[in-house]
Design a protein around this motif. Structure first.
Motif, PDB file in Angstrom:
ATOM      1  N   ASP A   4     -29.832  16.045  16.138  1.00 35.66           N
ATOM      2  CA  ASP A   4     -30.554  15.074  15.313  1.00 35.66           C
ATOM      3  C   ASP A   4     -29.809  14.755  14.014  1.00 35.66           C
ATOM      4  N   LYS A   5     -28.488  14.645  14.111  1.00 31.36           N
ATOM      5  CA  LYS A   5     -27.665  14.310  12.951  1.00 31.36           C
ATOM      6  C   LYS A   5     -26.970  12.975  13.189  1.00 31.36           C
ATOM      7  N   PRO A   6     -26.979  12.070  12.202  1.00 31.18           N
ATOM      8  CA  PRO A   6     -26.345  10.755  12.356  1.00 31.18           C
ATOM      9  C   PRO A   6     -24.864  10.832  12.731  1.00 31.18           C
ATOM     10  N   GLN A   7     -24.199  11.953  12.386  1.00 31.82           N
ATOM     11  CA  GLN A   7     -22.776  12.087  12.723  1.00 31.82           C
ATOM     12  C   GLN A   7     -22.530  12.030  14.230  1.00 31.82           C
ATOM     13  N   ALA A   8     -23.573  12.274  15.022  1.00 32.01           N
ATOM     14  CA  ALA A   8     -23.423  12.226  16.474  1.00 32.01           C
ATOM     15  C   ALA A   8     -23.112  10.821  16.965  1.00 32.01           C
ATOM     16  N   LEU A   9     -23.377   9.812  16.144  1.00 31.80           N
ATOM     17  CA  LEU A   9     -23.082   8.427  16.514  1.00 31.80           C
ATOM     18  C   LEU A   9     -21.647   8.044  16.186  1.00 31.80           C
ATOM     19  N   ALA A  10     -20.996   8.823  15.323  1.00 26.64           N
ATOM     20  CA  ALA A  10     -19.608   8.550  14.962  1.00 26.64           C
ATOM     21  C   ALA A  10     -18.690   9.305  15.916  1.00 26.64           C
ATOM     22  N   LEU A  11     -17.411   8.923  15.924  1.00 30.98           N
ATOM     23  CA  LEU A  11     -16.438   9.638  16.744  1.00 30.98           C
ATOM     24  C   LEU A  11     -16.152  11.003  16.128  1.00 30.98           C
ATOM     25  N   ASN A  12     -16.338  12.045  16.919  1.00 27.10           N
ATOM     26  CA  ASN A  12     -16.086  13.414  16.482  1.00 27.10           C
ATOM     27  C   ASN A  12     -14.947  13.993  17.305  1.00 27.10           C
ATOM     28  N   LEU A  38     -25.277  16.121  20.273  1.00 29.56           N
ATOM     29  CA  LEU A  38     -23.900  16.027  20.750  1.00 29.56           C
ATOM     30  C   LEU A  38     -23.262  17.399  20.590  1.00 29.56           C
ATOM     31  N   THR A  39     -22.708  17.940  21.671  1.00 29.20           N
ATOM     32  CA  THR A  39     -22.039  19.232  21.598  1.00 29.20           C
ATOM     33  C   THR A  39     -20.631  19.112  22.174  1.00 29.20           C
ATOM     34  N   ALA A  40     -19.745  19.978  21.714  1.00 25.63           N
ATOM     35  CA  ALA A  40     -18.383  19.994  22.238  1.00 25.63           C
ATOM     36  C   ALA A  40     -17.761  21.362  21.998  1.00 25.63           C
ATOM     37  N   ASN A  41     -16.832  21.713  22.869  1.00 24.71           N
ATOM     38  CA  ASN A  41     -16.079  22.958  22.723  1.00 24.71           C
ATOM     39  C   ASN A  41     -14.676  22.754  23.258  1.00 24.71           C
ATOM     40  N   VAL A  42     -13.681  23.227  22.515  1.00 22.38           N
ATOM     41  CA  VAL A  42     -12.310  23.275  23.029  1.00 22.38           C
ATOM     42  C   VAL A  42     -11.838  24.721  22.943  1.00 22.38           C
ATOM     43  N   HIS A  43     -11.166  25.159  24.002  1.00 18.38           N
ATOM     44  CA  HIS A  43     -10.706  26.540  24.085  1.00 18.38           C
ATOM     45  C   HIS A  43      -9.262  26.550  24.572  1.00 18.38           C
ATOM     46  N   SER A  44      -8.381  27.144  23.800  1.00 22.72           N
ATOM     47  CA  SER A  44      -6.979  27.303  24.184  1.00 22.72           C
ATOM     48  C   SER A  44      -6.618  28.782  24.096  1.00 22.72           C
ATOM     49  N   ASP A  97     -10.389  28.552  19.375  1.00 21.59           N
ATOM     50  CA  ASP A  97     -11.706  28.067  19.805  1.00 21.59           C
ATOM     51  C   ASP A  97     -12.321  27.214  18.710  1.00 21.59           C
ATOM     52  N   LYS A  98     -12.837  26.056  19.091  1.00 24.89           N
ATOM     53  CA  LYS A  98     -13.548  25.208  18.134  1.00 24.89           C
ATOM     54  C   LYS A  98     -14.805  24.664  18.794  1.00 24.89           C
ATOM     55  N   ASN A  99     -15.890  24.563  18.002  1.00 28.77           N
ATOM     56  CA  ASN A  99     -17.173  24.124  18.537  1.00 28.77           C
ATOM     57  C   ASN A  99     -17.811  23.074  17.649  1.00 28.77           C
ATOM     58  N   LEU A 100     -18.636  22.260  18.276  1.00 29.57           N
ATOM     59  CA  LEU A 100     -19.377  21.210  17.573  1.00 29.57           C
ATOM     60  C   LEU A 100     -20.788  21.182  18.140  1.00 29.57           C
ATOM     61  N   ASN A 101     -21.788  21.139  17.263  1.00 35.04           N
ATOM     62  CA  ASN A 101     -23.172  21.061  17.705  1.00 35.04           C
ATOM     63  C   ASN A 101     -23.969  20.242  16.698  1.00 35.04           C
ATOM     64  N   ALA A 160     -11.766  21.826  27.707  1.00 28.46           N
ATOM     65  CA  ALA A 160     -12.422  20.946  26.741  1.00 28.46           C
ATOM     66  C   ALA A 160     -13.674  20.390  27.398  1.00 28.46           C
ATOM     67  N   GLN A 161     -14.786  20.486  26.697  1.00 25.35           N
ATOM     68  CA  GLN A 161     -16.053  20.018  27.254  1.00 25.35           C
ATOM     69  C   GLN A 161     -16.876  19.324  26.174  1.00 25.35           C
ATOM     70  N   GLY A 162     -17.557  18.255  26.571  1.00 22.74           N
ATOM     71  CA  GLY A 162     -18.476  17.566  25.672  1.00 22.74           C
ATOM     72  C   GLY A 162     -19.752  17.210  26.410  1.00 22.74           C
ATOM     73  N   THR A 163     -20.877  17.279  25.719  1.00 23.22           N
ATOM     74  CA  THR A 163     -22.157  16.871  26.292  1.00 23.22           C
ATOM     75  C   THR A 163     -22.940  16.063  25.263  1.00 23.22           C
ATOM     76  N   PHE A 164     -23.818  15.197  25.747  1.00 22.13           N
ATOM     77  CA  PHE A 164     -24.746  14.533  24.837  1.00 22.13           C
ATOM     78  C   PHE A 164     -26.118  14.462  25.489  1.00 22.13           C
ATOM     79  N   PHE A 165     -27.117  14.337  24.650  1.00 19.16           N
ATOM     80  CA  PHE A 165     -28.511  14.223  25.069  1.00 19.16           C
ATOM     81  C   PHE A 165     -29.167  13.212  24.153  1.00 19.16           C
ATOM     82  N   ASP A 166     -29.963  12.308  24.740  1.00 19.74           N
ATOM     83  CA  ASP A 166     -30.679  11.319  23.932  1.00 19.74           C
ATOM     84  C   ASP A 166     -32.050  11.080  24.545  1.00 19.74           C
ATOM     85  N   THR A 167     -32.939  10.522  23.756  1.00 19.51           N
ATOM     86  CA  THR A 167     -34.309  10.234  24.174  1.00 19.51           C
ATOM     87  C   THR A 167     -34.557   8.731  24.100  1.00 19.51           C
TER      88      THR A 167
END
Length: 294
Positions: free
Chosen positions: A65-73, A38-44, A58-62, A126-133
């Motif tokens: 393979d971390k369980p936090q990706a299942l929670a609301l970020n 799960l990735t995200a970026n906000v830019h103001s 600027d704030k980023n999230l990456n 503001a952008q968010g992406t996710f990838f799963d298998t």
């Protein structure tokens, strides 16, 4: 220090290039080594050229393979300058669900006599992406059995009007993408959505595969807003905080719909804090009478 014309052209080019790059959704280069992300970026950003001041947040999230990706970020950014230019960018999401919001405003450049009293711009993204298998498995179907999955994108949101002004002095953008890819056969299906060209709603794609194969699931949501001091309108907003949900529908009952992240793509919603509070209150109301009867 600042060239008014060159800065304006540079800014417009940068925004156009960024918007083009954002719609190119791809599997991470390290996809073979990771299961989900799960990735995200906000830019103001707000700039005041007359006073030679600016502010950026600027704030980023990456999460790989971390369980936090299942929670609301959540990520939130804000920037402003003394001239009155201000921006806000927000992201909220998890695997299978993305939300994005961007707004920008800036005072008009000139007074009643045509004198330049403001010169600058405000921009937020503001952008968010996710990838799963997903492992295509079934307790009743043999390996190699032909099956298929339908991936639905349910999106709801709005752009302020107008969403673009000639000269690139104002813009509001909303973009979304989804893709299913069979890693064994190389077959894939994808959809790109543009809020300026399409209404919100539910969009679907279908990928043929077979039991025993492995699928990649990708999703992306982007919101952007830009206003310069030369714009006719003073503000722009891209509100996709109503969110984009990604849901799988298998062709056969019993087919796996749970990614290696642990997220079941048959489930379209993730309980938000307000919903969880209401649920807790409801359970409490049910529990109290039962306790009194006991």
């Amino acid at each position: 220090m600042f060239s008014h014309i060159s800065n304006r052209m540079s800014c417009s080019s940068t925004i156009s290039a960024a918007a083009t790059a954002l719609i190119l959704l791809g599997t991470p280069a390290t996809a073979q080594a990771q299961s989900y992300q799960l990735t995200a970026n906000v830019h103001s950003y707000a700039a005041d050229f007359l006073r030679n001041t600016s502010e950026v947040d600027d704030k980023n999230l990456n999460l790989i393979d971390k369980p936090q990706a299942l929670a609301l970020n959540a990520l939130n950014g804000h920037a402003s300058v003394s001239s009155g230019g201000t921006t806000t960018a927000s992201f909220l999401g998890s695997i299978g669900m993305l939300k994005a919001y961007a707004s920008a405003s800036y005072p008009y450049c000139c007074d009643a006599q045509g004198h330049t009293v403001q010169h600058g711009y405000a921009n937020s993204t503001a952008q968010g992406t996710f990838f799963d298998t997903l492992l295509v498995s079934s307790s009743t179907l043999a390996i190699g059995t032909p099956v298929s999955y339908r991936l639905d994108l349910s999106i709801n949101g709005t752009l302020s009007s107008p969403s673009f002004e000639m000269g690139g002095f104002l813009s509001a953008d909303g973009l979304a993408e989804m893709r299913l890819r069979d890693r064994d056969s190389g077959e894939q299906a994808s959809i790109s959505w543009d809020a300026k060209k399409q209404a919100s709603g539910v969009f679907s794609l279908i990928l043929n595969t077979q039991v025993g194969h492995t699928l990649n699931i990708n999703g992306m949501l982007y919101a952007g807003a830009y206003v310069s001091s030369s714009a006719i309108h003073r503000s722009a907003e891209a509100d996709f905080y109503h969110s984009a949900y990604y849901q799988l529908a298998p062709s056969e009952s019993g087919l796996n719909t749970t990614g290696l992240s642990g997220h079941d793509f048959l489930v379209t919603t993730v309980p938000e804090p307000s919903s969880m509070v209401l649920l807790a209150l409801g359970l409490a109301l049910l529990w109290l009478p039962a306790r009194r009867r006991g």
